[in-house]
Write a protein that holds these residues in place. Structure first.
Motif, mmCIF file in Angstrom:
data_model
loop_
_atom_site.group_PDB
_atom_site.id
_atom_site.type_symbol
_atom_site.label_atom_id
_atom_site.label_comp_id
_atom_site.label_asym_id
_atom_site.label_seq_id
_atom_site.Cartn_x
_atom_site.Cartn_y
_atom_site.Cartn_z
ATOM 1 N N TYR A 43 0.900 -1.167 -0.083
ATOM 2 C CA TYR A 43 0.092 0.005 -0.008
ATOM 3 C C TYR A 43 1.083 1.123 0.060
ATOM 4 O O TYR A 43 0.494 2.349 -0.540
ATOM 5 C CB TYR A 43 -1.029 -0.073 1.201
ATOM 6 N N GLU A 63 2.020 1.709 -3.526
ATOM 7 C CA GLU A 63 0.920 2.319 -4.483
ATOM 8 C C GLU A 63 0.910 3.749 -3.907
ATOM 9 O O GLU A 63 0.611 4.445 -4.873
ATOM 10 C CB GLU A 63 -0.063 1.502 -4.185
ATOM 11 N N ASN A 71 -7.665 8.433 -7.177
ATOM 12 C CA ASN A 71 -7.314 7.782 -5.954
ATOM 13 C C ASN A 71 -7.966 6.462 -5.712
ATOM 14 O O ASN A 71 -7.765 5.386 -5.238
ATOM 15 C CB ASN A 71 -7.263 8.685 -4.842
ATOM 16 N N GLU A 72 -9.526 6.665 -6.009
ATOM 17 C CA GLU A 72 -10.471 5.435 -5.572
ATOM 18 C C GLU A 72 -10.177 4.439 -6.600
ATOM 19 O O GLU A 72 -10.052 3.365 -6.391
ATOM 20 C CB GLU A 72 -11.839 6.144 -5.836
ATOM 21 N N ALA A 73 -10.142 4.763 -7.833
ATOM 22 C CA ALA A 73 -9.847 3.854 -8.963
ATOM 23 C C ALA A 73 -8.576 3.014 -8.795
ATOM 24 O O ALA A 73 -8.452 1.783 -9.085
ATOM 25 C CB ALA A 73 -9.686 4.557 -10.371
ATOM 26 N N LYS A 74 -7.662 3.861 -8.103
ATOM 27 C CA LYS A 74 -6.235 3.265 -7.787
ATOM 28 C C LYS A 74 -6.586 2.061 -6.968
ATOM 29 O O LYS A 74 -6.053 0.842 -7.081
ATOM 30 C CB LYS A 74 -5.374 4.034 -7.335
ATOM 31 N N PHE A 75 -7.287 2.211 -5.740
ATOM 32 C CA PHE A 75 -7.191 1.292 -4.612
ATOM 33 C C PHE A 75 -8.563 0.536 -4.752
ATOM 34 O O PHE A 75 -8.541 -0.596 -3.967
ATOM 35 C CB PHE A 75 -7.280 2.060 -3.263
ATOM 36 N N LEU A 76 -9.422 0.676 -5.390
ATOM 37 C CA LEU A 76 -10.801 -0.031 -5.561
ATOM 38 C C LEU A 76 -11.186 -0.525 -6.781
ATOM 39 O O LEU A 76 -12.194 -1.086 -7.147
ATOM 40 C CB LEU A 76 -12.062 0.624 -4.886
#
Lengths: 160, 256
Positions: free
Chosen positions: B41, B44, B132-137
């Motif tokens: 994490y 990333e 950011n959301e697309a990256k982690f979810l």
């Protein structure tokens, strides 16, 4: 680096070059702002990231999955929505945290509910909002946001 | 004072650090495992964090928010709704930074439904945050949530405007605030004193509210805290400077 991140870097790089050509001082100031924002958040971000590691080590994914994944989606979704309403952490930090939970098997329904109420419903900022827009507006807006957050999460659970 | 604030602000980091330290001493293998679990994490995050902050700052620098806000009063119906949506999406800062902006628009005659749209999009929909959301979810997760949220925002805007009537919203300025401003203004005019802004850096949480309310006087400093420009506050700005003082969530601002 994955394609998506790379793409974002390229876009930002192009925007940066255009910005510097157009106005050097403005660009320089905006970089100062970026640095300031990063500085003020970095402690929290690193803290959360290392916390994820601790959680993963001491609470085996199977257990989290059992408690948050299968048990009772509706109940865990409502709890997640309530927690999201009262917490005041920046969404920027919330995404990796929620992402890690989803990675090891938590249902996305409560995850979506948490993310949505986190930003749209503000229990802590309620009095501030009330002062500006009146009691009725604030109550109606926050309650509707709460209900819609749960609806969004249920629909997402059905689609994905 | 400053050390205490430092500790307060980095409370989480210090607690987590202490746990790691204890683990290294008592259960080194667990500490190493935790560190390894985190490393994915962290890597990333390091890849995407700088680009998100840079993009946010560039948007903030180049999008003429003032111009959009000034043209707001005239637009209504669908156009007003779309402008509200854009205004919310391009703005940086937490939701409470949107309160004074919306209040100003209300005074200019904006509809309740549009205020709801601005507040909600300000909170939820931001280009860098979506990245950011697309990256982690995952991009699919982000896209579906974006579409559903956008639909919800417009429905909510409609519902709120049906339920809440305009007269429940306190549009008038609070009197004491007005008197206060007037008194200072008169004194300033008589040359008895001039006004300056002051930000207590130890108290400031760097929320970005004051430069949003009164960009003429307040700006964000290198350290992410607000700072008052060391100039005399011109008469026509006193009102908004006072507003910034009053709005500050931690009362770190003095205008006098």
């Amino acid at each position: 680096m994955d394609v998506f991140t790379l793409f974002l870097w390229v876009i930002t790089g192009i925007a940066f070059v255009i910005s510097i050509v157009k106005d050097k001082k403005k660009t320089f100031n905006s970089m100062k702002m970026a640095r300031g924002m990063m500085k003020s958040m970095i402690g929290q971000i690193i803290g959360i990231l290392f916390l994820i590691g601790l959680i993963l080590t001491f609470i085996p994914p199977e257990i989290i999955k059992e408690y948050l994944g299968k048990s009772n989606t509706l109940l865990s979704t409502i709890i997640a929505a309530v927690v999201g309403s009262i917490t005041l952490i920046p969404p920027f930090v919330a995404f990796p945290l929620v992402g890690s939970f989803v990675d090891f098997g938590v249902s996305i329904v409560p995850a979506v509910a948490f993310l949505t109420t986190l930003t749209m419903v503000g229990v802590v900022t309620f009095s501030l909002e009330k002062q500006e827009f009146g009691y009725k507006f604030t109550l109606v807006r926050n309650s509707l946001s709460f209900v819609f957050a749960i609806l969004i999460s249920l629909v997402m659970g059905a689609i994905i | 004072m400053s050390i205490i604030n430092h500790i307060k602000r980095n409370k989480l980091l210090l607690i987590v650090g202490a746990i790691y330290l204890a683990l290294v001493v008592f259960k080194t293998d667990k500490a190493i495992l935790s560190f390894k679990n985190s490393s994915y994490y962290i890597i990333e995050m390091l890849q995407i964090m700088p680009v998100i902050f840079i993009l946010t700052s560039l948007i903030e620098a180049w999008v003429p928010r003032k111009v959009i806000m000034n043209s707001f009063g005239e637009s209504s119906g669908k156009k007003g709704a779309i402008i509200s949506f854009l205004l919310g999406s391009i703005s940086a800062g937490p939701i409470y930074a949107a309160f004074p902006v919306c209040k100003m628009l209300l005074k200019k005659g904006a509809r309740i439904s549009n205020i709801v749209i601005i507040l909600s999009t300000w909170a939820v929909i931001k280009v860098p945050m979506l990245a950011n959301e697309a990256k982690f979810l995952g991009p699919k997760f982000m896209a579906v949530r974006w579409v559903l949220t956008t639909i919800s925002i417009f429905i909510m805007a409609y519902l709120v405007s049906k339920i809440v009537s305009m007269d429940t919203i306190p549009v008038k300025e609070r009197n004491e605030h007005n008197n206060d401003t007037l008194r200072f203004l008169n004194k300033a005019k008589r040359g008895e004193l001039y006004m300056k802004g002051h930000v207590d850096k130890d108290t400031c949480i760097g929320c970005g509210l004051c430069p949003a309310v009164c960009p003429e006087i307040f700006e964000m400093d290198d350290d992410g805290k607000a700072i008052a420009k060391g100039i005399e506050i011109p008469d026509n700005v006193v009102g908004s400077a006072k507003e910034a003082e009053e709005q500050c969530p931690v009362d770190a601002i003095k205008v006098q």
